[in-house]
Design a protein around this motif. Structure first.
Motif, PDB file in Angstrom:
ATOM      1  N   ARG A   1       0.833  -1.199   0.000  1.00  0.00           N
ATOM      2  CA  ARG A   1       0.000   0.000   0.000  1.00  0.00           C
ATOM      3  C   ARG A   1       0.873   1.256   0.000  1.00  0.00           C
ATOM      4  NH1 ARG A   1      -3.628   3.439  -1.458  1.00  0.00           N
ATOM      5  NH2 ARG A   1      -4.607   4.664   0.191  1.00  0.00           N
ATOM      6  N   LEU A   2       1.941   1.247   0.788  1.00  0.00           N
ATOM      7  CA  LEU A   2       2.851   2.398   0.840  1.00  0.00           C
ATOM      8  C   LEU A   2       3.509   2.637  -0.516  1.00  0.00           C
ATOM      9  CD1 LEU A   2       4.570   1.829   4.299  1.00  0.00           C
ATOM     10  CD2 LEU A   2       2.997   3.674   3.703  1.00  0.00           C
ATOM     11  N   VAL A   3       3.891   1.562  -1.195  1.00  0.00           N
ATOM     12  CA  VAL A   3       4.501   1.690  -2.517  1.00  0.00           C
ATOM     13  C   VAL A   3       3.515   2.316  -3.491  1.00  0.00           C
ATOM     14  CG1 VAL A   3       5.381   0.389  -4.499  1.00  0.00           C
ATOM     15  CG2 VAL A   3       6.154  -0.178  -2.197  1.00  0.00           C
ATOM     16  N   ASP A   4       2.258   1.890  -3.442  1.00  0.00           N
ATOM     17  CA  ASP A   4       1.231   2.463  -4.324  1.00  0.00           C
ATOM     18  C   ASP A   4       1.084   3.968  -4.080  1.00  0.00           C
ATOM     19  OD1 ASP A   4       0.850  -0.094  -5.232  1.00  0.00           O
ATOM     20  OD2 ASP A   4      -1.054  -0.411  -4.202  1.00  0.00           O
TER      21      ASP A   4
ATOM     22  N   ARG B   1      12.860  -9.666   0.595  1.00  0.00           N
ATOM     23  CA  ARG B   1      13.324 -10.978   0.132  1.00  0.00           C
ATOM     24  C   ARG B   1      12.297 -12.084   0.287  1.00  0.00           C
ATOM     25  NH1 ARG B   1      14.049 -14.747  -2.136  1.00  0.00           N
ATOM     26  NH2 ARG B   1      15.871 -16.122  -2.319  1.00  0.00           N
ATOM     27  N   ARG B   2      11.541 -12.130   1.361  1.00  0.00           N
ATOM     28  CA  ARG B   2      10.678 -13.268   1.658  1.00  0.00           C
ATOM     29  C   ARG B   2       9.683 -13.563   0.546  1.00  0.00           C
ATOM     30  NH1 ARG B   2       6.898 -14.078   7.096  1.00  0.00           N
ATOM     31  NH2 ARG B   2       5.980 -16.070   6.475  1.00  0.00           N
ATOM     32  N   TYR B   3       9.082 -12.506  -0.010  1.00  0.00           N
ATOM     33  CA  TYR B   3       8.087 -12.686  -1.066  1.00  0.00           C
ATOM     34  C   TYR B   3       8.546 -12.009  -2.354  1.00  0.00           C
ATOM     35  CZ  TYR B   3       5.072 -14.050   2.822  1.00  0.00           C
ATOM     36  OH  TYR B   3       4.541 -14.665   3.927  1.00  0.00           O
ATOM     37  N   LEU B   4       9.830 -12.060  -2.614  1.00  0.00           N
ATOM     38  CA  LEU B   4      10.374 -11.347  -3.765  1.00  0.00           C
ATOM     39  C   LEU B   4       9.767 -11.828  -5.082  1.00  0.00           C
ATOM     40  CD1 LEU B   4      12.353  -9.231  -4.745  1.00  0.00           C
ATOM     41  CD2 LEU B   4      14.149 -10.982  -4.786  1.00  0.00           C
ATOM     42  N   GLU B   5       9.514 -13.129  -5.196  1.00  0.00           N
ATOM     43  CA  GLU B   5       8.937 -13.645  -6.445  1.00  0.00           C
ATOM     44  C   GLU B   5       7.597 -12.974  -6.754  1.00  0.00           C
ATOM     45  OE1 GLU B   5      11.591 -16.863  -4.762  1.00  0.00           O
ATOM     46  OE2 GLU B   5      10.117 -15.422  -3.997  1.00  0.00           O
ATOM     47  N   GLY B   6       6.772 -12.769  -5.728  1.00  0.00           N
ATOM     48  CA  GLY B   6       5.484 -12.115  -5.938  1.00  0.00           C
ATOM     49  C   GLY B   6       5.615 -10.621  -6.142  1.00  0.00           C
ATOM     50  N   GLU B   7       6.513  -9.991  -5.402  1.00  0.00           N
ATOM     51  CA  GLU B   7       6.673  -8.538  -5.503  1.00  0.00           C
ATOM     52  C   GLU B   7       7.252  -8.119  -6.855  1.00  0.00           C
ATOM     53  OE1 GLU B   7       7.860  -6.132  -2.128  1.00  0.00           O
ATOM     54  OE2 GLU B   7       7.977  -7.941  -0.898  1.00  0.00           O
ATOM     55  N   LEU B   8       7.930  -9.044  -7.527  1.00  0.00           N
ATOM     56  CA  LEU B   8       8.453  -8.730  -8.862  1.00  0.00           C
ATOM     57  C   LEU B   8       7.340  -8.501  -9.879  1.00  0.00           C
ATOM     58  CD1 LEU B   8      11.376 -11.314  -9.081  1.00  0.00           C
ATOM     59  CD2 LEU B   8      11.610  -8.828  -9.064  1.00  0.00           C
ATOM     60  N   LEU B   9       6.137  -8.932  -9.551  1.00  0.00           N
ATOM     61  CA  LEU B   9       5.028  -8.822 -10.501  1.00  0.00           C
ATOM     62  C   LEU B   9       4.264  -7.511 -10.340  1.00  0.00           C
ATOM     63  CD1 LEU B   9       3.704 -12.501 -10.305  1.00  0.00           C
ATOM     64  CD2 LEU B   9       5.303 -11.495 -11.954  1.00  0.00           C
ATOM     65  N   TRP B  10       4.986  -6.424 -10.150  1.00  0.00           N
ATOM     66  CA  TRP B  10       4.355  -5.108 -10.113  1.00  0.00           C
ATOM     67  C   TRP B  10       3.949  -4.714 -11.541  1.00  0.00           C
ATOM     68  CZ3 TRP B  10       7.104  -1.675 -13.108  1.00  0.00           C
ATOM     69  CH2 TRP B  10       8.454  -1.965 -13.336  1.00  0.00           C
ATOM     70  N   ILE B  11       2.983  -3.829 -11.624  1.00  0.00           N
ATOM     71  CA  ILE B  11       2.497  -3.411 -12.943  1.00  0.00           C
ATOM     72  C   ILE B  11       2.357  -1.895 -13.000  1.00  0.00           C
ATOM     73  CG2 ILE B  11       1.243  -5.572 -13.308  1.00  0.00           C
ATOM     74  CD1 ILE B  11      -1.343  -4.003 -12.694  1.00  0.00           C
ATOM     75  N   VAL B  12       2.331  -1.372 -14.205  1.00  0.00           N
ATOM     76  CA  VAL B  12       2.025   0.040 -14.446  1.00  0.00           C
ATOM     77  C   VAL B  12       0.598   0.091 -14.978  1.00  0.00           C
ATOM     78  CG1 VAL B  12       2.615   2.126 -15.714  1.00  0.00           C
ATOM     79  CG2 VAL B  12       4.427   0.567 -14.969  1.00  0.00           C
ATOM     80  N   PRO B  13      -0.366   0.536 -14.177  1.00  0.00           N
ATOM     81  CA  PRO B  13      -1.758   0.553 -14.647  1.00  0.00           C
ATOM     82  C   PRO B  13      -1.966   1.568 -15.765  1.00  0.00           C
ATOM     83  CG  PRO B  13      -1.567   1.721 -12.561  1.00  0.00           C
ATOM     84  CD  PRO B  13      -0.233   1.082 -12.813  1.00  0.00           C
TER      85      PRO B  13
ATOM     86  N   LEU C   1       2.940   6.173 -11.533  1.00  0.00           N
ATOM     87  CA  LEU C   1       2.138   5.299 -10.681  1.00  0.00           C
ATOM     88  C   LEU C   1       2.351   3.836 -11.037  1.00  0.00           C
ATOM     89  CD1 LEU C   1      -0.162   4.835  -8.594  1.00  0.00           C
ATOM     90  CD2 LEU C   1      -1.768   5.111 -10.492  1.00  0.00           C
ATOM     91  N   ILE C   2       2.594   3.017 -10.010  1.00  0.00           N
ATOM     92  CA  ILE C   2       2.671   1.569 -10.208  1.00  0.00           C
ATOM     93  C   ILE C   2       1.781   0.887  -9.179  1.00  0.00           C
ATOM     94  CG2 ILE C   2       5.023   1.723 -11.109  1.00  0.00           C
ATOM     95  CD1 ILE C   2       4.669   0.003  -7.843  1.00  0.00           C
ATOM     96  N   ARG C   3       1.459  -0.348  -9.437  1.00  0.00           N
ATOM     97  CA  ARG C   3       0.748  -1.185  -8.483  1.00  0.00           C
ATOM     98  C   ARG C   3       1.711  -2.265  -8.032  1.00  0.00           C
ATOM     99  NH1 ARG C   3      -2.242   2.281  -7.643  1.00  0.00           N
ATOM    100  NH2 ARG C   3      -4.347   2.596  -8.442  1.00  0.00           N
ATOM    101  N   ALA C   4       1.973  -2.299  -6.747  1.00  0.00           N
ATOM    102  CA  ALA C   4       2.960  -3.229  -6.214  1.00  0.00           C
ATOM    103  C   ALA C   4       2.541  -4.673  -6.443  1.00  0.00           C
ATOM    104  CB  ALA C   4       3.161  -2.972  -4.724  1.00  0.00           C
ATOM    105  N   GLY C   5       3.525  -5.532  -6.617  1.00  0.00           N
ATOM    106  CA  GLY C   5       3.249  -6.952  -6.760  1.00  0.00           C
ATOM    107  C   GLY C   5       2.770  -7.541  -5.440  1.00  0.00           C
TER     108      GLY C   5
END
Length: 325
Positions: A206-209, A247-259, A286-290
């Motif tokens: 949420r903070l990243v968004d 690091r813990r959820y890096l695989e999921g966080e890599l899937l950020w998108i640009v709406p 603006l991005i949406r965090a993975g």
């Protein structure tokens, strides 16, 4: 007027308040009225020489500590007004019903959004962590003085706190996004994590968004201007910070998108390198965090290597990386 090597000696001898810009004069007056002894103004407290950023680098590493103990004055400008909600008594032809009728209060549902959330200073990226990490913030809005602290949001027309209706709107209670406040509130009310992903990781998303949609004068500050938030989050997550992700959820966080990528000007890459292109920090806009999860992931990050130009892994603005999947 600003602090540089050339102006240092003159400023060190002292200056007349009247020689300062009006904004600085107003800030000094408010600070004195509040009984606060010291006032920090970046341009007078950090050397502004563009050919020597050593003082700025030193101070930027301390921002989380500095913000955590201060009162922030935001956006000293504008005319003050007293526009309040409107009370309406429902008309009724029957005398008895008229006596029993309760008054209705009409509120401007965009009040906090206009006066605080979208005030010019609060759409600046550096102001996000200033506003979140400071225990108290006094906003000088276009028409109203507003107040934020860990306990409530308030304004001149709502000195006891925002009415319940306004307090529940998405743009209110911004300080609940402070990782420390969020963690303490969660413990106090007995919230436990359900499912695989701890709520603190969802808070970071949420903070990243919120942060990514704000503007930066110098794009190279992208990671530096949110380093204070990362430092506040690190002891809560007990995780390793990797160029804006964990690091813990890096695989999921890599899937950020640009709406809305089909819209021109929505997002862009900076001309100068500042972060690996697999990090959201490599994009302006603006991005949406993975999602912080590894469930159903089709890759696994086995190893990675980060190269930082300085000693602070969270505040370095030029992070280079390679990795193995």
């Amino acid at each position: 007027m600003k602090l540089t090597k050339a102006t240092f000696l003159g400023l060190a001898k002292g200056v007349q308040t009247s020689s300062l810009p009006r904004l600085f004069q107003d800030s000094i007056r408010v600070t004195r009225e509040l009984g606060i002894r010291y006032l920090w103004i970046d341009s007078l407290c950090i050397f502004q020489d563009r050919d020597d950023l050593s003082d700025w680098r030193h101070e930027s590493l301390r921002m989380e500590t500095v913000y955590s103990i201060q009162l922030v004055l935001q956006h000293l400008s504008g005319k003050r007004g007293r526009s309040n909600g409107v009370t309406f008594q429902h008309p009724d032809a029957r005398e008895k019903a008229r006596e029993m009728a309760k008054p209705y209060m009409f509120y401007d549902q965009y009040f906090w959004d206009k006066e605080v959330s979208k005030a010019p200073v609060n759409i600046r990226a550096w102001a996000v962590q200033e506003r979140l990490l400071s225990p108290r913030v006094l906003h000088f809005g276009k028409h109203q003085l507003a107040w934020e602290c860990f306990d409530k949001d308030a304004a001149e027309i709502y000195p006891a706190g925002l009415p319940q209706y306004l307090a529940k709107l998405p743009d209110a209670r911004f300080k609940c996004l402070d990782p420390k406040v969020f963690h303490e509130l969660k413990a106090r009310v007995g919230i436990t994590d359900a499912g695989e992903t701890p709520t603190a990781y969802l808070l970071w998303s949420r903070l990243v968004d919120v942060y990514s949609k704000c503007d930066l004068t110098f794009p190279k500050d992208k990671l530096i201007a949110c380093a204070g938030l990362a430092k506040r989050m690190a002891p809560i997550l007990q995780d390793e910070y990797i160029a804006g992700m964990w690091r813990r959820y890096l695989e999921g966080e890599l899937l950020w998108i640009v709406p809305g990528t089909q819209l021109p000007g929505r997002a862009s890459r900076p001309k100068e390198y500042r972060a690996p292109n697999w990090s959201w920090a490599s994009v302006d806009g603006l991005i949406r965090a993975g999602a912080p999860t590894v469930e159903n992931a089709v890759i696994k990050v086995e190893d990675y290597h980060l190269t930082h130009p300085g000693d602070d892994k969270m505040s370095d603005g030029d992070v280079r990386a390679d990795w193995d999947c």
